[in-house]
Write a protein that holds these residues in place. Structure first.
Motif, PDB file in Angstrom:
ATOM      1  N   UNK A   1       0.817  -1.217   0.000  1.00  0.00           N
ATOM      2  CA  UNK A   1       0.000   0.000   0.000  1.00  0.00           C
ATOM      3  C   UNK A   1       0.847   1.263   0.000  1.00  0.00           C
ATOM      4  N   UNK A   2       2.043   1.198   0.607  1.00  0.00           N
ATOM      5  CA  UNK A   2       2.896   2.387   0.709  1.00  0.00           C
ATOM      6  C   UNK A   2       4.340   2.003   0.399  1.00  0.00           C
ATOM      7  N   UNK A   3       4.968   2.815  -0.421  1.00  0.00           N
ATOM      8  CA  UNK A   3       6.387   2.653  -0.719  1.00  0.00           C
ATOM      9  C   UNK A   3       7.108   3.834  -0.068  1.00  0.00           C
ATOM     10  N   UNK A   4       7.438   3.649   1.224  1.00  0.00           N
ATOM     11  CA  UNK A   4       8.022   4.727   2.019  1.00  0.00           C
ATOM     12  C   UNK A   4       9.536   4.732   1.883  1.00  0.00           C
ATOM     13  N   UNK A   5      10.114   5.916   2.104  1.00  0.00           N
ATOM     14  CA  UNK A   5      11.563   5.967   2.256  1.00  0.00           C
ATOM     15  C   UNK A   5      11.864   6.264   3.716  1.00  0.00           C
ATOM     16  N   UNK A   6      13.125   6.030   4.116  1.00  0.00           N
ATOM     17  CA  UNK A   6      13.488   6.091   5.525  1.00  0.00           C
ATOM     18  C   UNK A   6      13.139   7.425   6.170  1.00  0.00           C
ATOM     19  N   UNK A   7      13.493   8.502   5.517  1.00  0.00           N
ATOM     20  CA  UNK A   7      13.268   9.816   6.114  1.00  0.00           C
ATOM     21  C   UNK A   7      11.773  10.101   6.292  1.00  0.00           C
ATOM     22  N   UNK A   8      10.964   9.666   5.328  1.00  0.00           N
ATOM     23  CA  UNK A   8       9.513   9.866   5.430  1.00  0.00           C
ATOM     24  C   UNK A   8       8.942   9.052   6.587  1.00  0.00           C
ATOM     25  N   UNK A   9       9.358   7.787   6.697  1.00  0.00           N
ATOM     26  CA  UNK A   9       8.854   6.948   7.785  1.00  0.00           C
ATOM     27  C   UNK A   9       9.240   7.517   9.141  1.00  0.00           C
ATOM     28  N   UNK A  10      10.484   8.031   9.266  1.00  0.00           N
ATOM     29  CA  UNK A  10      10.916   8.594  10.539  1.00  0.00           C
ATOM     30  C   UNK A  10      10.142   9.864  10.865  1.00  0.00           C
ATOM     31  N   UNK A  11       9.882  10.653   9.840  1.00  0.00           N
ATOM     32  CA  UNK A  11       9.106  11.880  10.066  1.00  0.00           C
ATOM     33  C   UNK A  11       7.711  11.560  10.566  1.00  0.00           C
ATOM     34  N   UNK A  12       7.088  10.521  10.024  1.00  0.00           N
ATOM     35  CA  UNK A  12       5.761  10.106  10.486  1.00  0.00           C
ATOM     36  C   UNK A  12       5.818   9.664  11.944  1.00  0.00           C
ATOM     37  N   UNK A  13       6.870   8.934  12.297  1.00  0.00           N
ATOM     38  CA  UNK A  13       7.013   8.487  13.682  1.00  0.00           C
ATOM     39  C   UNK A  13       7.246   9.665  14.620  1.00  0.00           C
ATOM     40  N   UNK A  14       7.891  10.702  14.117  1.00  0.00           N
ATOM     41  CA  UNK A  14       8.180  11.879  14.935  1.00  0.00           C
ATOM     42  C   UNK A  14       6.992  12.826  15.050  1.00  0.00           C
ATOM     43  N   UNK A  15       5.887  12.504  14.379  1.00  0.00           N
ATOM     44  CA  UNK A  15       4.706  13.353  14.450  1.00  0.00           C
ATOM     45  C   UNK A  15       4.757  14.560  13.548  1.00  0.00           C
ATOM     46  N   UNK A  16       5.673  14.596  12.598  1.00  0.00           N
ATOM     47  CA  UNK A  16       5.784  15.731  11.696  1.00  0.00           C
ATOM     48  C   UNK A  16       4.712  15.649  10.605  1.00  0.00           C
TER      49      UNK A  16
ATOM     50  N   UNK B   1       4.004  15.602   7.043  1.00  0.00           N
ATOM     51  CA  UNK B   1       4.711  15.347   5.792  1.00  0.00           C
ATOM     52  C   UNK B   1       3.734  14.801   4.760  1.00  0.00           C
ATOM     53  N   UNK B   2       4.135  14.860   3.523  1.00  0.00           N
ATOM     54  CA  UNK B   2       3.292  14.418   2.412  1.00  0.00           C
ATOM     55  C   UNK B   2       3.567  12.942   2.117  1.00  0.00           C
ATOM     56  N   UNK B   3       2.484  12.146   2.130  1.00  0.00           N
ATOM     57  CA  UNK B   3       2.566  10.737   1.749  1.00  0.00           C
ATOM     58  C   UNK B   3       1.918  10.610   0.368  1.00  0.00           C
ATOM     59  N   UNK B   4       2.685  10.354  -0.680  1.00  0.00           N
ATOM     60  CA  UNK B   4       2.138  10.395  -2.051  1.00  0.00           C
ATOM     61  C   UNK B   4       0.910   9.502  -2.250  1.00  0.00           C
ATOM     62  N   UNK B   5       0.907   8.327  -1.643  1.00  0.00           N
ATOM     63  CA  UNK B   5      -0.200   7.393  -1.862  1.00  0.00           C
ATOM     64  C   UNK B   5      -1.525   7.891  -1.299  1.00  0.00           C
TER      65      UNK B   5
END
Length: 1048
Positions: free
Chosen positions: A579-594, A596-600
């Motif tokens: 369902x999602x093809x995340x990259x490391x920085x995006x996944x970490x940003x999501x965990x940090x509560x930032x 961010x844009x998730x393309x999917x």
């Protein structure tokens, strides 16, 4: 069956000839291995095609001398007779094994015919007939038999270098043609330039083979029987010759694998000092040595050496004497292809019959100069050429060889890259048309789709599981995806690791499988990669891309939601949709509560978008919690955290690399790594329990304690105590050995620990006792590689073993034939060797581009050539330093050949003056004019970086101290990533220039573009393969533990 006798004349131990008569049986039915056979021969799977214009039967002397030509894939329909094969066996087992592998390989259209057991082709040797004439008669008789056996449906060509045989047999039988090798190549293969050039080169080498020089330069090697008896009695010692590349003329070790002789410990090897004592042995040969008297023992030189051929005294800077010996014989030649450079024209080079004999200079400093006979000496000046060794007689100072292929002019980028591949025995031709025919059809107009019948056999996770991948930015070959969800009203968690099901598309024994097995891994260089599998698989059908249905091999764990204890494990084939093809920085940003844009999620309305985003974040948080628990378990067992330089590629919109920057450590890196390690561990348990004696696992033996000496001594100087008795003690000690004022101290100590590590190895479980299965670095009792089948053949083997284990569990027989313990151990050793060559090639490629970055810069004026360096080792005449800004390690000399030493001024600036140098355990001093300068372990100095260019060898970086103080530029200090960024931007500039030149080449069809080797590496390849290379010595690269992402 007819019984006859065969007479052999053998030579005994002391040279006496013995006549032996053996029974010999002839049969009427012997397989012919031709698809045109009408006699129902018991042919195997591999047969010669019937749509060729002719079959070719080489004479025995052709097989012995011109095997390289017969190995060209373009030559088809080759019949190797038993007579010719036995003649090749007398030349050496290495050559015979090459022929056996050639015959067994289905990619080559050649077979072996047992002509000496066929009733109608057998020719007894006549009285007084020479062996050469008898062999030629046997081969001709086999050629005639083939023509008659196939009822004249296929012409047969016999090729020989015997002019009398051509005259005698050429007109005896219609349909059987007897011609010379040269005529055959010119008439049947006029466009095969490689074969023509190879024939000319080999013929010249044969003609010029040491005819004029009879003066003995080296003692003769002992007979094999004498060496074997001496080894058994303990008089002689067997081992592999390893030449020191920094002192190639004088210093080599014979590595004896820890054996003992005459009450002496030879675990550190036997020193062979000087070329005469080496007695024509070449780096890599298996040799037999005789120890010299103790009064003649020498020690290894510990001083830094300024290039090859340093003429300093042999006793300068030697350690304590060690066992020293001389080579008395060679048990096995391990010669390979070598890259040499033809030097500028020298009037002293000998000439004869328009053929110039040239002493070429190998790119590898450990290899002696090679004498080549060629008519193109002038044309090949300053060119890199691939050569092969033919012989090294005792009357010659240098070995004889012949040229195989011209790579290009020395110094050109493509030439240097191809040199690295050849020197590391990496052969990666474009995938053949036959291999491409095995690929599934997929195009933008008609994309590949999941087969409903196949999907019905699998567990379908497309609607039930939230599957996602976390990879570097721009990753295309996605090996692995993850899933995590709550079960049973929150009392259980289900963790899932889903790996690309490569074995569904790559059938065992297929041409694609054989090519992948030969390559064993994907090869990553600084500016390109060479894939193990065709791109249609690696970047499309096997890649677990987002939003598309894919086949996978999955491992699912049911865990207790509180304790995370394993309740149940499920293995099997699945169908997934990421369902999602995340990259490391995006996944970490999501965990940090930032935010961010998730393309999917862009396609959904705000309410649904928020809901799906919350589900994704929840899954990432659950995954992080599980991974922390897994890491804590391994830490308690003694898992090591070793130092490495991780980089990521910065890509533009066209996915071209614009920079390399060190990867910032993120918790999500460890999260993904722990899940991969966990999957590898559980799959290892599964296949080992199902196949106790023939499962492919990976072990990491504990390092030898003496290899920790540098680490322990250096830490002691810094006030730290390192306990190396166990991996747990080592890990805890390294954690405590931290200097709050200088984080580089702990980093370098971990680097030293990494260097001390033994290398991780694939092995078959039947070849080792179970207490040797342990993985020291990961602190796991069983481990394997399961999670990267797109780029590692070992993972493909493990997938097949897991499939077979599941079939056995269901009461069915495995669909494939499982390899025996011996076969699996041979495959494991092959994969180990290929992995080491891939690491060495990657390290050499990194060094090449580092040199390219600095080559055109003026070190005196360009501020980018000044950098901060930290001293990590003390030598007799200098220090070894690490430049973190560029990831460079190298020597800094404090004393030169002229006897001058580095003298530091009050402001720290350094200059060369007459003086002397003195070494201490933790520092080194230079004294000049009454002033003393001190350079201590772990101190920071400023160095100037320049390039030493060599026409015959690889360029090398030169580090020169300019200040004994840390580097302090007038502008703010650049971040560590800046140097990497600049270096790779230079790499990209060169690559873009090459691409612009390639744009003028003829356009390729879409099919050709799809299946060409990759020229631009994606981020995933660089991130996962370059780990630790910048910190490691090139010689230490094979000692690396495995990359984190792929589960070590």
């Amino acid at each position: 069956m007819i019984k006859t006798e065969k007479t052999l004349h053998l030579r005994r131990f002391r040279g006496r000839k013995v006549r032996v008569v053996r029974e010999h049986y002839l049969r009427e039915q012997v397989p012919c291995f031709s698809s045109l056979c009408q006699a129902d021969c018991a042919n195997g799977i591999k047969v010669l095609p019937g749509d060729l214009t002719h079959y070719v039967v080489p004479d025995a002397d052709v097989v012995v001398n011109y095997l390289e030509i017969l190995e060209l894939r373009e030559l088809q329909g080759i019949i190797f007779t038993q007579t010719a094969c036995q003649a090749l066996h007398s030349k050496g087992r290495r050559y015979y094994n090459r022929l056996r592998n050639l015959v067994k390989d289905p990619r080559y259209h050649c077979v072996q015919f047992a002509n000496e057991f066929q009733q109608y082709s057998y020719c007894p040797r006549e009285k007084g007939e020479s062996q050469e004439k008898w062999q030629t008669r046997c081969v001709y008789s086999a050629a005639v038999w083939y023509y008659n056996h196939l009822a004249g449906m296929m012409n047969v060509v016999m090729i020989t270098e015997d002019e009398e045989a051509v005259a005698q047999y050429s007109s005896l039988h219609s349909g059987v043609y007897v011609i010379s090798v040269q005529d055959y190549l010119q008439n049947f293969w006029p466009d095969l330039q490689a074969a023509q050039e190879l024939y000319t080169s080999i013929s010249q080498a044969l003609e010029e083979k040491e005819a004029e020089d009879s003066q003995r330069e080296f003692p003769e090697h002992l007979p094999a029987e004498v060496m074997e008896a001496g080894i058994k009695s303990g008089r002689y010692i067997q081992g592999t010759l390893s030449v020191n590349k920094h002192r190639a003329l004088n210093e080599a070790l014979v590595l004896t694998e820890g054996s003992c002789s005459q009450s002496m410990d030879l675990s550190s090897g036997v020193l062979v000092h000087g070329g005469k004592n080496r007695n024509r042995a070449v780096h890599g040969d298996v040799v037999v040595v005789e120890l010299l008297p103790k009064s003649e023992w020498k020690g290894r030189v510990t001083a830094l050496t300024e290039g090859q051929g340093d003429d300093r005294s042999a006793d300068d800077g030697q350690e304590n004497p060690m066992p020293t010996g001389r080579v008395v014989g060679v048990l096995q030649r391990n010669w390979r292809d070598y890259v040499v450079t033809f030097p500028s024209r020298d009037a002293t080079q000998s000439q004869s019959r328009n053929c110039q004999r040239v002493l070429t200079i190998p790119w590898d400093r450990r290899i002696p100069k090679i004498r080549i006979s060629t008519q193109q000496a002038d044309t090949l000046q300053d060119h890199r050429v691939v050569v092969r060794l033919d012989s090294w007689e005792s009357t010659s100072l240098y070995p004889n060889g012949h040229s195989v292929k011209v790579l290009g002019r020395a110094g050109e980028l493509e030439t240097e890259v191809q040199t690295i591949l050849v020197e590391n025995c990496i052969h990666v031709p474009a995938f053949s048309e036959a291999q491409m025919k095995e690929m599934p059809l997929s195009s933008p107009e008609r994309p590949w789709r999941v087969d409903p019948a196949e999907a019905a056999k699998r567990r379908d996770l497309r609607d039930s599981h939230l599957v996602f991948s976390i990879d570097p930015v721009g990753c295309e070959d996605v090996d692995d995806t993850l899933s995590v969800r709550s079960l049973a009203d929150g009392t259980l968690l289900e963790l899932g690791v889903h790996i690309a099901d490569v074995t569904h598309f790559v059938a065992e024994g297929s041409l694609t499988d054989l090519e992948a097995r030969t390559r064993a891994t994907t090869y990553y260089l600084a500016d390109r990669r060479y894939d193990m599998l065709p791109a249609v698989l690696s970047a499309d059908l096997c890649s677990l891309l987002g939003g598309v249905d894919r086949y996978a091999m999955s491992v699912l764990w049911e865990l207790d939601a509180e304790s995370l204890a394993v309740r149940r494990v499920w293995y099997g084939r699945t169908v997934i949709r990421s369902s999602y093809q995340l990259h490391y920085e995006l996944a970490q940003a999501l965990l940090n509560g930032e935010e961010v844009r998730v393309p999917e999620l862009e396609q959904f309305c705000p309410e649904e978008k928020d809901l799906k985003l919350a589900q994704l974040i929840q899954a990432l948080e659950m995954l992080t919690r599980v991974a922390r628990h897994l890491r804590l378990q391994r830490d308690r067992g003694g898992a090591l955290e070793l130092e490495g330089v991780e980089v990521r590629a910065q890509l533009d919109k066209d996915k071209n690399i614009t920079a390399l920057v060190p990867r910032q450590p993120l918790e999500v890196h460890e999260t993904v790594a722990e899940c991969m390690i966990y999957a590898n561990h559980w799959v290892a348990r599964k296949i080992q329990e199902s196949f106790p004696n023939r499962a492919l696992l990976r072990r990491h033996p504990p390092p030898r304690q003496e290899l920790f000496n540098q680490l322990v001594d250096t830490a002691k100087v810094m006030g730290f105590s390192i306990d190396t008795r166990t991996n747990k003690a080592l890990a805890d000690s390294l954690d405590r050995a931290a200097d709050p004022q200088d984080p580089m101290v702990n980093r370098l100590l971990r680097m030293m620990a990494t260097r001390a590590m033994s290398q991780a190895l694939y092995f078959s479980t039947g070849s080792q006792p179970q207490d040797q299965f342990y993985h020291y670095g990961l602190a796991l009792d069983r481990y394997t590689h399961f999670t990267s089948p797109i780029r590692r053949y070992a993972d493909i083997v493990v997938h097949r073993l897991l499939t077979a284990a599941l079939e056995l569990e269901q009461g069915a027989e495995p669909a494939g034939i499982l390899a025996t313990n011996r076969e699996l151990e041979e495959l494991a050793q092959h994969i180990n060797n290929k992995n080491w060559t891939a690491q060495r090639a990657q390290s050499a490629s990194t060094g090449l581009f580092q040199c390219l970055f600095f080559r055109d810069r003026d070190p005196q004026t360009d501020l980018r050539c000044l950098a901060d360096a930290i001293v990590y080792s003390i030598r007799d005449n200098g220090v070894l330093v690490f430049v973190s800004e560029y990831g460079i390690k190298g020597p800094v000399y404090l004393k030169n050949k002229e006897g001058q030493v580095v003298s530091a001024e009050p402001d720290g600036s350094c200059k060369w003056q007459s003086g002397k140098v003195r070494r201490y355990p933790s520092y080194i001093t230079t004294t000049s004019g009454g002033c003393t300068s001190t350079f201590r372990l772990m101190s920071h100095i400023t160095v100037r970086i320049s390039v030493h260019s060599s026409n015959c060898h690889s360029d090398a970086l030169v580090l020169e101290v300019v200040s004994n103080q840390p580097h302090r530029g007038s502008e703010p200090q650049r971040p560590a990533s800046q140097g990497h960024r600049q270096l790779v931007q230079e790499v990209v500039r060169l690559a873009e220039s090459a691409q612009q030149q390639a744009a003028h080449a003829p356009k390729l069809s879409r099919e050709e573009r799809d299946f060409l080797q990759s020229k631009t590496p994606n981020l995933y390849s660089i991130l996962e393969e370059i780990r630790e290379l910048a910190l490691m010595d090139p010689e230490a690269v094979p000692r690396l533990t495995d990359p984190v992402k792929t589960g070590q």
